[in-house]
Scaffold this active site. Structure first.
Site, PDB file in Angstrom:
ATOM      1  N   LYS A 135      35.658  62.600  32.193  1.00  0.00           N
ATOM      2  CA  LYS A 135      36.364  63.558  33.042  1.00  0.00           C
ATOM      3  C   LYS A 135      36.994  64.649  32.183  1.00  0.00           C
ATOM      4  CE  LYS A 135      37.832  60.321  36.702  1.00  0.00           C
ATOM      5  NZ  LYS A 135      37.149  60.964  37.826  1.00  0.00           N
ATOM      6  N   ASP A 145      31.066  57.867  35.879  1.00  0.00           N
ATOM      7  CA  ASP A 145      32.326  58.119  36.579  1.00  0.00           C
ATOM      8  C   ASP A 145      32.273  57.626  38.032  1.00  0.00           C
ATOM      9  OD1 ASP A 145      34.909  58.975  36.896  1.00  0.00           O
ATOM     10  OD2 ASP A 145      34.421  61.113  37.010  1.00  0.00           O
ATOM     11  N   ARG A 147      32.406  52.057  42.845  1.00  0.00           N
ATOM     12  CA  ARG A 147      31.410  51.395  43.711  1.00  0.00           C
ATOM     13  C   ARG A 147      30.710  50.262  42.987  1.00  0.00           C
ATOM     14  NH1 ARG A 147      28.374  56.951  44.718  1.00  0.00           N
ATOM     15  NH2 ARG A 147      30.517  57.614  44.352  1.00  0.00           N
ATOM     16  N   ASP A 175      44.027  54.855  39.637  1.00  0.00           N
ATOM     17  CA  ASP A 175      42.719  54.444  40.137  1.00  0.00           C
ATOM     18  C   ASP A 175      42.656  52.936  40.409  1.00  0.00           C
ATOM     19  OD1 ASP A 175      40.307  55.487  41.030  1.00  0.00           O
ATOM     20  OD2 ASP A 175      39.261  55.054  39.152  1.00  0.00           O
ATOM     21  N   GLU A 196      32.228  54.685  39.048  1.00  0.00           N
ATOM     22  CA  GLU A 196      32.372  53.288  38.607  1.00  0.00           C
ATOM     23  C   GLU A 196      32.961  52.390  39.687  1.00  0.00           C
ATOM     24  OE1 GLU A 196      34.595  55.544  38.124  1.00  0.00           O
ATOM     25  OE2 GLU A 196      36.366  54.448  38.803  1.00  0.00           O
ATOM     26  N   ASP A 208      40.707  55.337  34.650  1.00  0.00           N
ATOM     27  CA  ASP A 208      39.361  55.892  34.820  1.00  0.00           C
ATOM     28  C   ASP A 208      39.217  57.173  34.007  1.00  0.00           C
ATOM     29  OD1 ASP A 208      36.843  56.612  35.622  1.00  0.00           O
ATOM     30  OD2 ASP A 208      37.413  57.122  37.689  1.00  0.00           O
ATOM     31  N   LYS A 216      39.688  48.045  44.795  1.00  0.00           N
ATOM     32  CA  LYS A 216      39.227  48.648  43.543  1.00  0.00           C
ATOM     33  C   LYS A 216      40.401  48.739  42.574  1.00  0.00           C
ATOM     34  CE  LYS A 216      37.910  53.113  41.475  1.00  0.00           C
ATOM     35  NZ  LYS A 216      37.385  54.489  41.682  1.00  0.00           N
TER      36      LYS A 216
HETATM   37  N1  BES Z   1      38.477  57.546  40.692  1.00  0.00           N
HETATM   38  C1  BES Z   1      37.573  58.584  41.007  1.00  0.00           C
HETATM   39  C2  BES Z   1      37.848  59.247  42.358  1.00  0.00           C
HETATM   40  C3  BES Z   1      39.143  60.008  42.460  1.00  0.00           C
HETATM   41  C4  BES Z   1      39.155  61.357  42.273  1.00  0.00           C
HETATM   42  C5  BES Z   1      40.308  59.375  42.831  1.00  0.00           C
HETATM   43  C6  BES Z   1      40.328  62.069  42.414  1.00  0.00           C
HETATM   44  C7  BES Z   1      41.491  60.083  42.952  1.00  0.00           C
HETATM   45  C8  BES Z   1      41.495  61.440  42.755  1.00  0.00           C
HETATM   46  C9  BES Z   1      36.151  58.025  41.064  1.00  0.00           C
HETATM   47  O1  BES Z   1      35.895  56.979  40.205  1.00  0.00           O
HETATM   48  C10 BES Z   1      35.227  59.138  40.689  1.00  0.00           C
HETATM   49  O2  BES Z   1      35.336  59.595  39.594  1.00  0.00           O
HETATM   50  N2  BES Z   1      34.348  59.517  41.604  1.00  0.00           N
HETATM   51  C11 BES Z   1      33.425  60.556  41.363  1.00  0.00           C
HETATM   52  C12 BES Z   1      32.102  60.139  41.923  1.00  0.00           C
HETATM   53  C13 BES Z   1      30.936  61.010  41.505  1.00  0.00           C
HETATM   54  C14 BES Z   1      30.734  60.927  40.011  1.00  0.00           C
HETATM   55  C15 BES Z   1      29.695  60.579  42.221  1.00  0.00           C
HETATM   56  C16 BES Z   1      33.940  61.806  42.059  1.00  0.00           C
HETATM   57  O3  BES Z   1      34.560  61.704  43.120  1.00  0.00           O
HETATM   58  O4  BES Z   1      33.768  62.888  41.495  1.00  0.00           O
HETATM   59 ZN    ZN Z   2      37.458  55.789  39.731  1.00  0.00          ZN
HETATM   60 MN    MN Z   3      35.402  57.579  38.296  1.00  0.00          MN
END
Ligand code: BES
Ligand code: ZN
Ligand code: MN
Length: 489
Positions: free
Chosen positions: A270, A340, A344, A281, A342, A263, A258
């Site tokens: 966010k 967010d 996946r 990210d 994204e 992000d 990824k």
């Molecule tokens: N890049 C983030 C996950 C992340 C969070 C990485 C903290 C490193 C530190 C990912 O893209 C994300 O935002 N995931 C969301 C998914 C949710 C919206 C279903 C999350 O984990 O909140």
């Molecule tokens: Zn992300």
């Molecule tokens: Mn995200």
């Protein structure tokens, strides 16, 4: 660019160090077998100073009498029984840091003669950690701070010298792979965007004789890679898919990463706090490039492919939105509930392609969910696989390499949570079991039985408010190389 310190395994005859760290156990003598006589003497003086009992954390210094004699510091390691490999890593790296702080240019560290530093795995992990003490990310400073030691000398008990010498090439390759991953991941998002990352991948590939193909927005459109395109739509910097191919062998190993170069969350934006850390990210992509660099350097006997999916997730008048239904590579449709989620979407396209291209084993690396960090903290990554044998192999390799990895479930219930209402799937499984629902989502795009997903959101980087040095860690390179080396026998 940051780099490693060179390693030299030294014995009795090397007298070039200006600083020598010598370990000592409680109720023991300093561990000086196979060291130059002058060091043995000075260590004896240091250890016999009043009050020094070699408790963990204690140290005592002496300087030899000869001209330009090195400073010898004896470090207490406590009781042999309570010593783990992590404590030895800490002793060695902190001793090197202390030498640097005090202006020594040629540090040497003696490792204790103890079971936890014996054998190939331990040697590789310790040498890698020592090599990485030379890493700094100073590219963007107008005045770099003091440079770390160019070479670190490592002394071990005579009976371990051969193993340590033989592990130097592997330790250097994994350390350099991790350095590549760190340098890329640390690069700020104004300089690291999909096109420039693809360029950096090309450079690495050129150096290692790896074949590269880069798909831009037009090719992605033609192939029907709606996931990568959807995420990239909101950014002025268009997405890329970098494909690498190298090596021979009977087994086909594919690596997927990824690479979200930044992000913001997109329309589901966010909060502002710590958003800067979302430059990390892209860590999964960087880890895959680091593994490729190391595996090619070591000429590991597999047919490798790598798929590095790169996009920037930004809010914009043309960004993808919650409610959109996106068609991914292979035809499955995904209802976007949260822009967010994204990562996946990128991985869906890349995993479907990797499966179609044919592989015996697929591994993917992604800073995929905050939920995984909630579950495991920052020390280790989450491992997800339907394949028990592959999971066991990876857990064992990770333990050997000293990178923490912990298996989390992929139960059927999680697949229920990511079913779509108007599309095949939805890109969010809601609040509960977030790391597992994300993994369950990915599994919908994989048709290879030997697949594992590593959620590296926790260990990929040290945040500004975490303990340790801010920045990328290069997590995942070492455990993967350890796994490949074991499988190759
Ligand atoms: N890049 C983030 C996950 C992340 C969070 C990485 C903290 C490193 C530190 C990912 O893209 C994300 O935002 N995931 C969301 C998914 C949710 C919206 C279903 C999350 O984990 O909140
Ligand atoms: Zn992300
Ligand atoms: Mn995200």
């Amino acid at each position: 660019m940051g780099r490693i310190s060179k390693l030299r395994i030294v014995g009795r005859k090397d007298n070039r160090a200006d600083f020598f760290a010598v370990p000592c156990f409680e109720r023991g003598r300093p561990e000086t077998e196979n060291l130059p006589t002058a060091i043995v003497r000075a260590a004896g003086i240091a250890a016999s100073r009043r009050g020094f009992t070699a408790k963990a954390g204690q140290s005592s210094q002496a300087r030899g009498t000869a001209d330009r004699a090195p400073a010898v510091v004896v470090y207490g390691l406590g009781r042999p029984k309570s010593l783990g490999r992590a404590e030895v890593v800490k002793y060695a790296t902190e001793a090197i840091a202390e030498a640097a702080r005090n202006g020594f240019r040629n540090p040497a560290v003696r490792l204790p003669d103890h079971a936890v530093v014996t054998g190939g795995d331990a040697a590789e992990a310790l040498l890698r950690a020592i090599a990485l003490t030379g890493y700094r990310f100073e590219d963007f400073r107008s005045r770099p701070k003091r440079a770390p030691a160019r070479t670190v000398r490592v002394a071990v008990a005579l009976r371990q010298q051969e193993v340590y010498r033989s592990m130097v090439p592997r330790a250097v390759a994994t350390a350099e792979g991790a350095v590549l991953a760190r340098n890329l991941a640390n690069t700020p998002p104004n300089e690291a965007y999909p096109e420039s990352m693809a360029e950096r991948a090309r450079e690495m590939a050129g150096k290692r004789g790896i074949k590269v193909e880069v798909l831009g927005p037009k090719e992605l459109e033609k192939k029907g890679m709606g996931g990568i395109l959807a995420v990239g739509r909101g950014s002025r910097k268009s997405p890329r898919l970098v494909m690498l191919e190298w090596g021979d062998g009977s087994e086909r190993i594919s690596l997927v990463g990824k690479g979200v170069t930044f992000d913001t969350g997109g329309i589901s934006i966010k909060p502002a706090a710590a958003m800067d850390e979302m430059k990390f990210d892209k860590s999964g992509a960087c880890t895959v490039l680091g593994i490729a660099d190391a595996a090619a350097a070591l000429d590991l006997p597999y047919r490798f492919r790598a798929y590095v999916a790169l996009a920037e997730n930004m809010p914009d008048g043309d960004a993808y939105r919650p409610g959109d239904i996106v068609r991914c590579y292979g035809g499955k449709t995904v209802e976007i509930l949260n822009t967010d989620a994204e990562g996946r979407m990128l991985l869906a396209d890349a995993l479907a392609l990797a499966s179609e291209d044919g592989a015996d084993t697929i591994l993917d690396y992604a800073t995929l969910t905050g939920a995984c960090v909630v579950a495991l903290g920052h020390s280790g990554a989450g491992l997800f696989s339907h394949n028990d044998e592959l999971a066991r192999e990876l857990l064992e390799a990770a333990a050997g390499a000293g990178e923490r990895l912990w298996r989390l479930p992929l139960w059927q219930e999680f697949t229920e949570q990511i079913k779509g209402a108007h599309g095949d799937l939805s890109n969010s499984g809601g609040r509960w079991g977030g790391a597992s629902t994300a993994a369950a989502f990915l599994s919908e795009f994989v048709s290879t039985p030997r697949w594992a997903h590593l959620d590296i959101a926790g260990p990929a980087y040290v945040g500004r408010s975490d303990k340790g040095t801010f920045g990328s860690t290069g997590y995942g390179v070492a455990l993967t190389i350890a796994w490949l080396e074991r499988r190759a026998g």
